[in-house]
Design a protein around this motif. Structure first.
Motif, PDB file in Angstrom:
ATOM      1  N   LYS A 139      14.671 113.657 -21.087  1.00 50.08           N
ATOM      2  CA  LYS A 139      15.728 112.751 -20.839  1.00 50.08           C
ATOM      3  C   LYS A 139      15.596 111.782 -19.588  1.00 50.08           C
ATOM      4  CE  LYS A 139      19.504 115.567 -23.067  1.00 50.08           C
ATOM      5  NZ  LYS A 139      20.435 116.031 -22.979  1.00 50.08           N
ATOM      6  N   MET A 140      16.070 110.465 -20.016  1.00 55.46           N
ATOM      7  CA  MET A 140      15.838 109.550 -18.485  1.00 55.46           C
ATOM      8  C   MET A 140      16.766 110.116 -17.514  1.00 55.46           C
ATOM      9  SD  MET A 140      16.412 105.523 -18.868  1.00 55.46           S
ATOM     10  CE  MET A 140      17.553 105.716 -20.150  1.00 55.46           C
TER      11      MET A 140
ATOM     12  N   TYR B 123       9.862 108.830 -15.467  1.00 56.87           N
ATOM     13  CA  TYR B 123      11.213 108.843 -14.890  1.00 56.87           C
ATOM     14  C   TYR B 123      12.157 109.748 -15.719  1.00 56.87           C
ATOM     15  CZ  TYR B 123      15.438 107.007 -12.803  1.00 56.87           C
ATOM     16  OH  TYR B 123      16.616 106.936 -11.923  1.00 56.87           O
ATOM     17  N   GLN B 124      11.849 110.910 -15.954  1.00 52.28           N
ATOM     18  CA  GLN B 124      12.510 111.860 -17.164  1.00 52.28           C
ATOM     19  C   GLN B 124      12.398 113.080 -16.394  1.00 52.28           C
ATOM     20  OE1 GLN B 124      10.513 111.647 -20.904  1.00 52.28           O
ATOM     21  NE2 GLN B 124      11.157 109.536 -21.264  1.00 52.28           N
ATOM     22  N   HIS B 125      13.343 113.923 -17.215  1.00 54.44           N
ATOM     23  CA  HIS B 125      13.616 115.462 -17.012  1.00 54.44           C
ATOM     24  C   HIS B 125      14.184 116.059 -18.036  1.00 54.44           C
ATOM     25  CE1 HIS B 125      14.356 119.155 -14.760  1.00 54.44           C
ATOM     26  NE2 HIS B 125      15.494 119.300 -15.276  1.00 54.44           N
TER      27      HIS B 125
ATOM     28  N   TYR C  64      15.423 102.887 -16.979  1.00 58.32           N
ATOM     29  CA  TYR C  64      14.283 103.150 -16.317  1.00 58.32           C
ATOM     30  C   TYR C  64      13.918 102.179 -15.120  1.00 58.32           C
ATOM     31  CZ  TYR C  64      12.989 105.721 -20.335  1.00 58.32           C
ATOM     32  OH  TYR C  64      12.760 107.004 -21.171  1.00 58.32           O
TER      33      TYR C  64
ATOM     34  N   THR D 298       8.705 104.253 -17.971  1.00 52.05           N
ATOM     35  CA  THR D 298       9.364 105.090 -19.239  1.00 52.05           C
ATOM     36  C   THR D 298       8.538 106.632 -19.408  1.00 52.05           C
ATOM     37  OG1 THR D 298       7.822 104.286 -20.984  1.00 52.05           O
ATOM     38  CG2 THR D 298       9.868 103.151 -20.430  1.00 52.05           C
TER      39      THR D 298
END
Length: 375
Positions: free
Chosen positions: A310-311, A305-307, A316, A302
């Motif tokens: 935001k996911m 794995y974001q940008h 995830y 969690t």
């Protein structure tokens, strides 16, 4: 007062043992729109799919199994081409080049499953097969499951050390979120139950001495789907194999959540705990006369794995590290987290780790090297 955290270390005691990592993730590759109709406007699209591919390249899992690899396949997989061998792509959800009767869309089904497997160079694919689900529900509602040829893929793989395993990758029926929360999703749950039964029967039909790993977006919670009684207990009852869930073993103290008919009890308003149950699962099955594998680490990513906060995709990623051969790791040591920070612990890529590490690590001291498993 500073809290003292303890971390359990399990010592791998057999030199013959081989370890490998496997990840499952829904890459959310539905098109943002088809013609003028919005389909998945909040999805990652092409740019986000490139980021997902780069994330996987950086993570370097030994095997990756994806779901919803539809319209952004090239963007997703180009970053993986140098290091991985990949399965066959079955196409996108587009209308170009397809004969579609728009007056009778209820009869149309896209002949693609969105499933994709990738395994590192050095791992060998012996055989693979694709099987559609015999039952689905939802044509123009309930996640449109009948519009796509969902199912499962079966892979026979040989690891770099020569050990053989079987992997099943799949995407089970989804449902309407509002119906799920109100317990009105019985038709979706009935479809998934039939899919669990179909999967169980296929596994038992092909079961030999190879350990089997089941991964995917299963759209199933123990608290609402009869996974344990219809899948796990049924296979265990044959006496031919034993089923395990990596999350149950390593995150939930070996306890399966109790069924609560129709109620989603594991996520609240989209909030996901790293230790909580999610729809994406990694189960494994050891034949009674086989070598056997054991889950030694579990992670729901969690954090990375974001940008832009935001996911990246729909879910995830879930990753599990397994040990095969050498017997189950035993011998538990308890050390303080602060000791992990001052001792020389490294991950398998040689990077120094601190007290928040999970998974297999190497302890290096002046005399010898020890492989340890941080649970």
């Amino acid at each position: 007062m500073a809290a003292i955290w303890l971390t359990s270390l399990m010592v791998a005691h057999a030199q013959e043992a081989e370890t490998f990592s496997i990840a499952t993730l829904n890459v959310d590759g539905l098109p943002q729109k088809i013609l003028v109709a919005k389909v998945n406007p909040d999805g990652p699209g092409g740019g986000g799919s490139v980021r997902i591919g780069r994330y996987l390249q950086k993570r370097g899992y030994d095997m990756v199994f994806m779901q919803e690899d539809f319209n952004y396949h090239e963007e997703l997989t180009v970053p993986l081409e140098d290091d991985y061998q990949m399965d066959s792509w079955t196409g996108d959800l587009g209308v170009d080049g397809r004969q579609i009767d728009f007056l009778h869309l209820q009869n149309h089904r896209f002949e693609c499953d969105g499933l994709m497997g990738a395994w590192k160079n050095g791992i060998t694919l012996t055989s693979t097969s694709r099987t559609p689900w015999a039952a689905n529900f939802g044509k123009f509602s309930h996640a449109l499951d009948e519009m796509v040829t969902k199912g499962f893929r079966r892979y026979e793989l040989t690891l770099t050390g020569g050990q053989r395993i079987v992997v099943y990758n799949m995407h089970m029926d989804a449902g309407d979120t509002a119906d799920e929360r109100e317990g009105k999703d019985s038709l979706d749950r009935n479809a998934r139950l039939k899919q669990w039964n179909q999967l169980r029967d296929d596994i038992l039909t092909h079961l030999d001495t190879c350990s089997v790993i089941v991964v995917g977006d299963l759209n199933s919670y123990y608290c609402r789907d009869q996974i344990k009684s219809n899948f796990i207990d049924e296979i265990d009852a044959t006496g031919r194999a034993k089923v395990y869930d990596a999350w149950v073993e390593l995150q939930n103290n070996g306890k399966y959540p109790d069924p609560i008919d129709g109620i989603v009890c594991c996520e609240t308003d989209g909030n996901i705990l790293e230790s909580g149950e999610v729809l994406d699962k990694v189960l494994y099955i050891n034949p009674t006369n086989g070598t056997g594998i054991h889950a030694v680490s579990y992670k729901l990513d969690t954090t990375d794995y974001q940008h832009d906060g935001k996911m990246l995709g729909d879910h995830y990623p879930v990753s599990v590290t397994f040990q095969i051969g050498g017997g189950k790791p035993t011998g538990i040591e308890t050390v303080k987290n602060e000791e992990l920070r001052v001792k020389n612990y490294y991950d398998l890529q040689g990077r120094r780790v601190d007290g928040h590490a999970r998974g297999i690590v190497i302890e290096r001291n002046g005399e010898q090297t020890h492989k340890r498993i941080i649970k």
